[in-house]
Write a protein that holds these residues in place. Structure first.
Motif: not given
Length: 231
Positions: A79-97
């Motif tokens: 899990v990486d590429d975390f992004l937080v936007v106050p008042g809106s939400g969060v985002e990340c990149l999830v990868r798995k074989p």
């Protein structure tokens, strides 16, 4: 603020998954995750590094369901590429074989349903709206969980003009119990002639439910306020 009226001990007490049992996300999930827990798992991956009380509630729910390895890193999940936007939400990149790579968003409707072309225009009919409305009417905070395959996310660069929309895979209901003294405190302020207002980032339906419970006039509720608007 809503947080001054509640205990601050938020818990996830409603998880509604909106994908079918034979969906690839379910079929290729980590082995410790039950089929109906995929949306909660992906939400926990995105919220793992956030300090927001609602994020902690989501992570705690995941920890209680399948243990301390919330993201399932022992099964190769990254899990990486975390992004937080106050008042809106969060985002990340999830990868798995054998699972793939997905951009995950957790938060409000416009944030989780936005086109990856960069437009924040909401879709008229967003999956999960009905469920979220029911959650909010009970005074809970409702959040959407959406995904989009990383391949489609990346393709926006090479396929200009092609719009991809995120898929809402679940909604979560988060409850934060009202403080025992909140109602009596509001009542005492009213008797002193104080005009009590509530200013919150919560959706209007949730805010009005809380206001009704503690005795604040619905005309004195400002809902959907961004963090910078509360100053």
């Amino acid at each position: 603020k809503t947080g001054t009226l509640t205990t601050g001990k938020a818990i996830v007490d409603k998880v509604i998954q909106l994908i079918k049992k034979d969906d690839l996300l379910v079929r290729n999930r980590p082995s410790v995750i039950q089929g109906q827990q995929v949306a909660l798992w992906m939400a926990a991956c995105a919220e793992k590094q956030s300090e927001h009380p609602l994020a902690k509630a989501i992570v705690n729910a995941a920890r209680g369901a399948w243990g301390s390895d919330v993201t399932c890193s022992k099964e190769g999940v990254q899990v990486d590429d975390f992004l937080v936007v106050p008042g809106s939400g969060v985002e990340c990149l999830v990868r798995k074989p054998n699972f793939g790579e997905y951009r995950v968003r957790v938060g409000n409707r416009s944030w989780t349903s936005a086109s990856i072309s960069g437009s924040e225009k909401e879709m008229n009919d967003c999956t999960g709206d009905k469920e979220i409305s029911e959650i909010r009417r009970s005074g809970r905070v409702g959040v959407y969980v959406s995904i989009i395959p990383e391949a489609e996310y990346v393709s926006k660069v090479s396929r200009e003009g092609v719009h991809f929309h995120r898929q809402v895979i679940g909604v979560l209901g988060i409850a934060d119990p009202i403080e025992k003294e909140a109602k009596s405190t509001i009542s005492a302020l009213h008797k002193m002639g104080v005009d009590v207002w509530m200013c919150t980032g919560d959706n209007e339906t949730t805010a009005l439910a809380v206001a009704h419970e503690v005795g604040i006039n619905e005309n004195n509720v400002c809902a959907g306020v961004k963090p910078e608007g509360k100053a």
